[in-house]
Design a protein around this motif. Structure first.
Motif, PDB file in Angstrom:
ATOM      1  N   ARG A   1      33.973 -59.489  65.733  1.00  0.00           N
ATOM      2  CA  ARG A   1      33.427 -58.365  66.495  1.00  0.00           C
ATOM      3  C   ARG A   1      34.319 -57.959  67.662  1.00  0.00           C
ATOM      4  O   ARG A   1      34.568 -56.768  67.883  1.00  0.00           O
ATOM      5  N   ASP A   2      34.803 -58.930  68.408  1.00  0.00           N
ATOM      6  CA  ASP A   2      35.554 -58.614  69.622  1.00  0.00           C
ATOM      7  C   ASP A   2      36.956 -59.216  69.609  1.00  0.00           C
ATOM      8  O   ASP A   2      37.566 -59.391  70.660  1.00  0.00           O
ATOM      9  N   GLY A   3      37.492 -59.556  68.435  1.00  0.00           N
ATOM     10  CA  GLY A   3      38.857 -60.045  68.344  1.00  0.00           C
ATOM     11  C   GLY A   3      39.862 -58.906  68.469  1.00  0.00           C
ATOM     12  O   GLY A   3      39.531 -57.728  68.330  1.00  0.00           O
ATOM     13  N   ILE A   4      41.101 -59.278  68.706  1.00  0.00           N
ATOM     14  CA  ILE A   4      42.144 -58.280  68.914  1.00  0.00           C
ATOM     15  C   ILE A   4      42.365 -57.441  67.659  1.00  0.00           C
ATOM     16  O   ILE A   4      42.495 -56.214  67.726  1.00  0.00           O
ATOM     17  N   LEU A   5      42.402 -58.066  66.490  1.00  0.00           N
ATOM     18  CA  LEU A   5      42.622 -57.311  65.262  1.00  0.00           C
ATOM     19  C   LEU A   5      41.453 -56.387  64.951  1.00  0.00           C
ATOM     20  O   LEU A   5      41.648 -55.278  64.431  1.00  0.00           O
ATOM     21  N   ALA A   6      40.234 -56.818  65.247  1.00  0.00           N
ATOM     22  CA  ALA A   6      39.084 -55.931  65.076  1.00  0.00           C
ATOM     23  C   ALA A   6      39.202 -54.712  65.986  1.00  0.00           C
ATOM     24  O   ALA A   6      38.871 -53.585  65.594  1.00  0.00           O
TER      25      ALA A   6
ATOM     26  N   ILE B 108      40.674 -48.827  66.807  1.00  0.00           N
ATOM     27  CA  ILE B 108      41.592 -47.805  67.332  1.00  0.00           C
ATOM     28  C   ILE B 108      42.118 -46.939  66.203  1.00  0.00           C
ATOM     29  O   ILE B 108      42.209 -45.702  66.321  1.00  0.00           O
ATOM     30  N   LEU B 109      42.477 -47.549  65.066  1.00  0.00           N
ATOM     31  CA  LEU B 109      42.958 -46.778  63.926  1.00  0.00           C
ATOM     32  C   LEU B 109      41.880 -45.831  63.411  1.00  0.00           C
ATOM     33  O   LEU B 109      42.160 -44.655  63.108  1.00  0.00           O
ATOM     34  N   GLN B 110      40.660 -46.325  63.320  1.00  0.00           N
ATOM     35  CA  GLN B 110      39.569 -45.470  62.852  1.00  0.00           C
ATOM     36  C   GLN B 110      39.294 -44.330  63.832  1.00  0.00           C
ATOM     37  O   GLN B 110      39.063 -43.190  63.418  1.00  0.00           O
TER      38      GLN B 110
ATOM     39  N   PRO C  56      44.719 -33.871  57.949  1.00  0.00           N
ATOM     40  CA  PRO C  56      43.895 -34.636  56.990  1.00  0.00           C
ATOM     41  C   PRO C  56      44.660 -35.796  56.351  1.00  0.00           C
ATOM     42  O   PRO C  56      44.101 -36.878  56.153  1.00  0.00           O
ATOM     43  N   HIS C  57      45.929 -35.580  56.047  1.00  0.00           N
ATOM     44  CA  HIS C  57      46.740 -36.661  55.474  1.00  0.00           C
ATOM     45  C   HIS C  57      46.914 -37.797  56.472  1.00  0.00           C
ATOM     46  O   HIS C  57      46.826 -38.979  56.103  1.00  0.00           O
ATOM     47  N   ILE C  58      47.170 -37.459  57.733  1.00  0.00           N
ATOM     48  CA  ILE C  58      47.331 -38.495  58.763  1.00  0.00           C
ATOM     49  C   ILE C  58      46.050 -39.308  58.907  1.00  0.00           C
ATOM     50  O   ILE C  58      46.085 -40.537  59.016  1.00  0.00           O
ATOM     51  N   ALA C  59      44.893 -38.623  58.884  1.00  0.00           N
ATOM     52  CA  ALA C  59      43.613 -39.328  58.997  1.00  0.00           C
ATOM     53  C   ALA C  59      43.410 -40.284  57.833  1.00  0.00           C
ATOM     54  O   ALA C  59      42.985 -41.441  58.023  1.00  0.00           O
ATOM     55  N   ARG C  60      43.727 -39.848  56.616  1.00  0.00           N
ATOM     56  CA  ARG C  60      43.578 -40.731  55.454  1.00  0.00           C
ATOM     57  C   ARG C  60      44.528 -41.920  55.551  1.00  0.00           C
ATOM     58  O   ARG C  60      44.175 -43.055  55.210  1.00  0.00           O
ATOM     59  N   ARG C  61      45.743 -41.661  56.006  1.00  0.00           N
ATOM     60  CA  ARG C  61      46.725 -42.739  56.136  1.00  0.00           C
ATOM     61  C   ARG C  61      46.268 -43.783  57.151  1.00  0.00           C
ATOM     62  O   ARG C  61      46.400 -44.990  56.921  1.00  0.00           O
ATOM     63  N   LEU C  62      45.740 -43.353  58.265  1.00  0.00           N
ATOM     64  CA  LEU C  62      45.275 -44.279  59.292  1.00  0.00           C
ATOM     65  C   LEU C  62      44.114 -45.122  58.776  1.00  0.00           C
ATOM     66  O   LEU C  62      44.037 -46.327  59.052  1.00  0.00           O
ATOM     67  N   ARG C  63      43.205 -44.519  58.010  1.00  0.00           N
ATOM     68  CA  ARG C  63      42.086 -45.281  57.458  1.00  0.00           C
ATOM     69  C   ARG C  63      42.576 -46.277  56.405  1.00  0.00           C
ATOM     70  O   ARG C  63      42.032 -47.377  56.281  1.00  0.00           O
ATOM     71  N   TYR C  64      43.594 -45.896  55.653  1.00  0.00           N
ATOM     72  CA  TYR C  64      44.185 -46.826  54.695  1.00  0.00           C
ATOM     73  C   TYR C  64      44.788 -48.032  55.422  1.00  0.00           C
ATOM     74  O   TYR C  64      44.616 -49.173  54.996  1.00  0.00           O
ATOM     75  N   LEU C  65      45.499 -47.784  56.517  1.00  0.00           N
ATOM     76  CA  LEU C  65      46.083 -48.874  57.284  1.00  0.00           C
ATOM     77  C   LEU C  65      45.001 -49.806  57.808  1.00  0.00           C
ATOM     78  O   LEU C  65      45.152 -51.032  57.785  1.00  0.00           O
ATOM     79  N   ALA C  66      43.892 -49.232  58.278  1.00  0.00           N
ATOM     80  CA  ALA C  66      42.808 -50.055  58.822  1.00  0.00           C
ATOM     81  C   ALA C  66      42.095 -50.841  57.729  1.00  0.00           C
ATOM     82  O   ALA C  66      41.805 -52.031  57.888  1.00  0.00           O
TER      83      ALA C  66
ATOM     84  N   THR D   9      41.423 -42.961  65.892  1.00  0.00           N
ATOM     85  CA  THR D   9      42.517 -41.999  65.810  1.00  0.00           C
ATOM     86  C   THR D   9      42.400 -41.148  64.558  1.00  0.00           C
ATOM     87  O   THR D   9      42.725 -39.943  64.568  1.00  0.00           O
ATOM     88  N   ALA D  10      41.923 -41.739  63.468  1.00  0.00           N
ATOM     89  CA  ALA D  10      41.673 -40.964  62.253  1.00  0.00           C
ATOM     90  C   ALA D  10      40.584 -39.922  62.501  1.00  0.00           C
ATOM     91  O   ALA D  10      40.708 -38.752  62.083  1.00  0.00           O
ATOM     92  N   ASP D  11      39.511 -40.315  63.171  1.00  0.00           N
ATOM     93  CA  ASP D  11      38.452 -39.362  63.500  1.00  0.00           C
ATOM     94  C   ASP D  11      38.983 -38.233  64.368  1.00  0.00           C
ATOM     95  O   ASP D  11      38.576 -37.068  64.219  1.00  0.00           O
ATOM     96  N   PHE D  12      39.886 -38.564  65.281  1.00  0.00           N
ATOM     97  CA  PHE D  12      40.472 -37.533  66.147  1.00  0.00           C
ATOM     98  C   PHE D  12      41.217 -36.497  65.308  1.00  0.00           C
ATOM     99  O   PHE D  12      41.104 -35.293  65.538  1.00  0.00           O
ATOM    100  N   HIS D  13      41.996 -36.955  64.313  1.00  0.00           N
ATOM    101  CA  HIS D  13      42.751 -36.020  63.477  1.00  0.00           C
ATOM    102  C   HIS D  13      41.847 -35.206  62.558  1.00  0.00           C
ATOM    103  O   HIS D  13      42.204 -34.086  62.166  1.00  0.00           O
ATOM    104  N   ASP D  14      40.682 -35.734  62.225  1.00  0.00           N
ATOM    105  CA  ASP D  14      39.743 -34.959  61.411  1.00  0.00           C
ATOM    106  C   ASP D  14      39.326 -33.675  62.121  1.00  0.00           C
ATOM    107  O   ASP D  14      39.003 -32.675  61.466  1.00  0.00           O
ATOM    108  N   GLY D  15      39.316 -33.705  63.440  1.00  0.00           N
ATOM    109  CA  GLY D  15      38.905 -32.529  64.193  1.00  0.00           C
ATOM    110  C   GLY D  15      40.021 -31.582  64.552  1.00  0.00           C
ATOM    111  O   GLY D  15      39.787 -30.568  65.215  1.00  0.00           O
TER     112      GLY D  15
END
Length: 231
Positions: A126-131, A136-138, A153-163, A140-146
């Motif tokens: 829940r509160d680990g660094i990787l979580a 943050i990746l999610q 849209p491609h950047i948002a999908r890529r960020l969600r894939y990384l996460a 940032t993806a939400d930010f690009h959706d707007g």
């Protein structure tokens, strides 16, 4: 650290008219990027430029702030007269440097339990660094959706894939490593905690401590033929 790695120049390029920062080491590059500069990585060099779309006055303010921050931590900076300043803002330990301290704690760990405890700071669900990195990746993806750019849209999908994929693999593997260390309950064979105590049976009381000297590294023999053929 070599002095050449600390030298920087912050000047307006006479050809392009853009403000460029050249030189410095990784710490200086971090300061430049936190000030707002954009890194440019070339084959034989890395330099920083002011973001596009700024006015000359905004570029000058950005460069002046960078010079102030760099000189506040004793970097020798050669700059245009317009960018020089006597201001020295306070320098605080950035968040990334605080996380890096976990690596130093692992380097000093003497038992598997100590190493597992430190790795928990990364792998806690829940509160680990990787979580947190995943959040943050999610976000940032939400930010690009707007946003309304064609590539957003491609950047948002890529960020969600990384996460969801890449970061998940790292966290899973590291969690297995952490759990294995937690179950072993063993001291590290190459490390021991120094108590700085001299046993009562020690006749030479000037000894600092009873710790044995660290093991000597066995020199690695050169590869065959490295010394050249015999004459």
């Amino acid at each position: 650290m070599p002095l050449a790695d600390r030298l920087l120049a912050v000047r307006r390029d006479p050809h392009s008219g853009k403000v460029l920062a050249q030189g410095g080491d990784s710490e200086a590059h971090s300061i430049l990027q936190r000030t707002g500069f954009v890194p440019v990585v070339r084959l034989h060099e890395t330099y920083h430029r002011a973001p596009t779309g700024l006015t000359a006055e905004e570029e000058a303010r950005l460069a002046t702030e960078a010079v102030a921050r760099l000189r506040a931590v004793d970097y020798p900076v050669d700059c245009d007269e317009d960018f020089t300043t006597d201001r020295r803002p306070p320098h605080y330990l950035p968040l990334g440097a605080q996380v890096t301290q976990l690596a130093e704690r692992i380097r000093q760990a003497t038992t598997t339990g100590e190493a597992a405890e430190i790795l928990t700071e990364l792998t806690a669900p829940r509160d680990g660094i990787l979580a947190a990195v995943g959040e943050i990746l999610q976000a940032t993806a939400d930010f690009h959706d707007g946003m309304d750019g064609a590539a957003d849209p491609h950047i948002a999908r890529r960020l969600r894939y990384l996460a969801d994929e890449r970061l998940h693999v790292i966290r899973t593997d590291l969690l297995h490593t952490r759990n294995d260390l937690a179950d072993r309950h063993a001291p590290h064979p190459g490390r021991s905690a120094c108590t700085e105590e001299v046993p009562a049976t020690e006749r030479e009381r000037s000894a600092v401590c009873a710790c044995p000297p660290p093991p000597r590294a066995v020199p690695t023999p050169p590869p065959p033929g490295a010394t050249g053929p015999r004459r």
